[in-house]
Design a protein around this motif. Structure first.
Motif, mmCIF file in Angstrom:
data_model
loop_
_atom_site.group_PDB
_atom_site.id
_atom_site.type_symbol
_atom_site.label_atom_id
_atom_site.label_comp_id
_atom_site.label_asym_id
_atom_site.label_seq_id
_atom_site.Cartn_x
_atom_site.Cartn_y
_atom_site.Cartn_z
ATOM 1 N N SER A 72 75.427 58.276 -0.473
ATOM 2 C CA SER A 72 75.961 59.503 0.825
ATOM 3 C C SER A 72 75.467 61.266 0.233
ATOM 4 O O SER A 72 74.789 61.622 0.731
ATOM 5 C CB SER A 72 76.752 59.400 1.882
ATOM 6 N N LEU A 73 76.260 61.348 -0.326
ATOM 7 C CA LEU A 73 76.410 62.975 -1.125
ATOM 8 C C LEU A 73 75.619 63.339 -1.792
ATOM 9 O O LEU A 73 74.243 63.839 -1.703
ATOM 10 C CB LEU A 73 77.735 62.902 -2.059
ATOM 11 N N PHE A 74 74.125 62.105 -2.875
ATOM 12 C CA PHE A 74 72.828 62.861 -3.231
ATOM 13 C C PHE A 74 72.504 63.097 -2.364
ATOM 14 O O PHE A 74 71.627 64.179 -2.359
ATOM 15 C CB PHE A 74 72.535 61.598 -3.549
ATOM 16 N N THR A 75 71.971 62.481 -0.828
ATOM 17 C CA THR A 75 70.586 61.869 -0.306
ATOM 18 C C THR A 75 70.985 63.704 1.312
ATOM 19 O O THR A 75 70.615 64.528 1.382
ATOM 20 C CB THR A 75 70.863 60.764 1.086
ATOM 21 N N ASN A 80 70.389 68.863 3.761
ATOM 22 C CA ASN A 80 70.849 69.586 3.775
ATOM 23 C C ASN A 80 70.374 71.159 3.292
ATOM 24 O O ASN A 80 69.962 72.206 3.716
ATOM 25 C CB ASN A 80 72.307 69.622 3.759
ATOM 26 N N ALA A 81 70.693 71.131 1.915
ATOM 27 C CA ALA A 81 69.814 72.291 1.648
ATOM 28 C C ALA A 81 68.494 72.395 1.734
ATOM 29 O O ALA A 81 67.746 73.236 2.004
ATOM 30 C CB ALA A 81 70.631 72.433 0.102
ATOM 31 N N SER A 82 67.820 71.270 1.133
ATOM 32 C CA SER A 82 66.098 71.278 1.493
ATOM 33 C C SER A 82 66.146 72.338 2.655
ATOM 34 O O SER A 82 64.494 73.171 2.962
ATOM 35 C CB SER A 82 65.429 70.303 0.663
ATOM 36 N N LEU A 162 63.613 71.568 -3.922
ATOM 37 C CA LEU A 162 62.836 71.256 -3.171
ATOM 38 C C LEU A 162 62.578 71.784 -1.992
ATOM 39 O O LEU A 162 61.437 71.448 -1.694
ATOM 40 C CB LEU A 162 63.913 69.748 -2.959
ATOM 41 N N GLY A 163 63.370 72.689 -1.614
ATOM 42 C CA GLY A 163 62.609 72.894 -0.211
ATOM 43 C C GLY A 163 62.175 74.064 0.176
ATOM 44 O O GLY A 163 61.199 74.781 0.751
ATOM 45 N N ILE A 164 62.268 74.618 -1.277
ATOM 46 C CA ILE A 164 60.905 76.352 -1.573
ATOM 47 C C ILE A 164 59.971 75.362 -2.083
ATOM 48 O O ILE A 164 58.734 75.248 -2.138
ATOM 49 C CB ILE A 164 61.944 76.917 -3.233
ATOM 50 N N TRP A 165 59.844 74.166 -2.418
ATOM 51 C CA TRP A 165 58.493 73.437 -3.276
ATOM 52 C C TRP A 165 57.426 72.714 -2.160
ATOM 53 O O TRP A 165 56.968 73.024 -2.291
ATOM 54 C CB TRP A 165 59.109 73.002 -4.744
ATOM 55 N N PHE A 169 56.730 68.545 5.510
ATOM 56 C CA PHE A 169 57.850 67.367 6.210
ATOM 57 C C PHE A 169 57.953 65.902 5.214
ATOM 58 O O PHE A 169 59.146 65.892 4.655
ATOM 59 C CB PHE A 169 57.761 67.505 7.455
ATOM 60 N N GLU A 170 57.136 65.985 4.821
ATOM 61 C CA GLU A 170 56.394 65.043 3.723
ATOM 62 C C GLU A 170 57.313 64.608 2.463
ATOM 63 O O GLU A 170 57.588 63.983 2.450
ATOM 64 C CB GLU A 170 55.084 63.468 3.790
ATOM 65 N N GLN A 171 56.951 66.227 2.070
ATOM 66 C CA GLN A 171 57.368 66.576 0.577
ATOM 67 C C GLN A 171 58.376 66.393 0.655
ATOM 68 O O GLN A 171 59.085 66.169 -0.107
ATOM 69 C CB GLN A 171 55.949 67.424 0.267
ATOM 70 N N LEU A 172 59.112 67.001 1.713
ATOM 71 C CA LEU A 172 60.778 67.225 1.848
ATOM 72 C C LEU A 172 61.468 65.961 2.200
ATOM 73 O O LEU A 172 61.880 66.341 1.027
ATOM 74 C CB LEU A 172 61.014 68.241 3.392
ATOM 75 N N GLN A 173 60.658 65.511 2.272
ATOM 76 C CA GLN A 173 61.495 63.712 2.197
ATOM 77 C C GLN A 173 61.722 62.736 0.641
ATOM 78 O O GLN A 173 61.739 61.675 0.427
ATOM 79 C CB GLN A 173 61.247 62.538 3.013
#
Length: 258
Positions: A72-75, A80-82, A162-165, A169-173
């Motif tokens: 859970s911590l990883f995901t 949250n940050a992305s 990841l959020g910058i890159w 939304f598909e790339q985000l997940q």
């Protein structure tokens, strides 16, 4: 001289905004991961625990608790940050953020700090929930907290990158769902890699998640699949690598304005 002054008001404003977003989506932010993790615990504890009662002298139900927390911590740290930094890009408000009197360090500190806070809170809630199922022993509580904070901060930094890159939304997940989840399942979250055949154990050691889970589990039960010093070095190395990438992003402006 003013450029050297830490803008705590700006950092707190961004931090509080991110925390307020979590409170608005409390069901998704906290209850859903807790319920999902509880189901994992029930399924793995009931299905496998009856056949494999102990691992390294630890009751199987208790053995998987650190792995569940890490899963859970990883995901959650990544998500949250992305999403926190991607949403301003998506709405166009990132230009206001970049032109505000806050430095790149303060921006990262606020977003990563908020994401890590939410992830750590989730980890502690999962730990409390698991305590209702099995007795949990934490032999090294200080190291447990250190690993928890360091890993949450590291993956929050990774999520910020990841959020910058991401451009959609598909790339985000993509990374959390199709990369991190399989690596976690194959990284000893629910078993010891010592149980694998030698060839597969060697392959598994190339999975970086193994070192994170192993170090965190050691803080609970004093046993680990790899040396604790190696786990700590791998975690710190990942943190520093993410920090260097974030510094490069702000220095070059990579995808900050696109």
């Amino acid at each position: 001289m003013n450029a050297m002054v830490f803008n705590r008001h700006g950092v707190l404003a961004i931090y509080k905004s991110e925390m307020a977003r979590a409170l608005r989506t409390l069901m998704q932010s906290l209850l859903t991961p807790v319920i999902t993790t509880s189901l994992y615990f029930v399924v793995f504890g009931a299905a496998i625990g009856t056949r494999m009662t102990e691992v390294h002298g630890v009751r199987y139900g208790a053995f998987i608790v650190p792995g569940l927390i890490m899963l859970s911590l990883f995901t959650e740290s990544l998500n949250n940050a992305s999403f926190g930094i991607y949403f301003p890009k998506f709405t166009g408000t990132i230009y206001e953020l970049l032109s505000a009197p806050v430095s790149p360090l303060e921006i990262v500190l606020a977003y990563v700090g908020a994401a890590a806070t939410k992830s750590i809170a989730l980890g502690l809630i999962i730990l409390s929930t698991a305590a209702f199922y099995v007795p949990i022993q934490i032999l090294h509580p200080v190291w447990m907290v250190c690993f928890l904070v360091l890993i949450a901060s590291t993956f929050s930094l990774f999520g910020f990158i990841l959020g910058i890159w991401a451009n959609s939304f598909e790339q985000l997940q993509f990374i959390p769902m199709l990369v991190m989840t399989p690596l976690t399942f194959l990284g000893g979250a629910f078993y010891s890699i010592d149980m694998l055949p030698p060839a597969w154990r060697t392959v598994t050691l190339f999975n970086p998640v193994v070192y994170l889970i192993s170090g965190f589990r050691w803080s609970f039960y004093g046993s680990s699949d790899v040396a604790v010093a190696t786990s700590l070095a791998a975690t710190v190395g990942f943190f520093l690598a993410c920090l260097a990438i974030v510094a490069w992003i702000f220095r070059t402006g990579y995808r900050l304005k696109t």
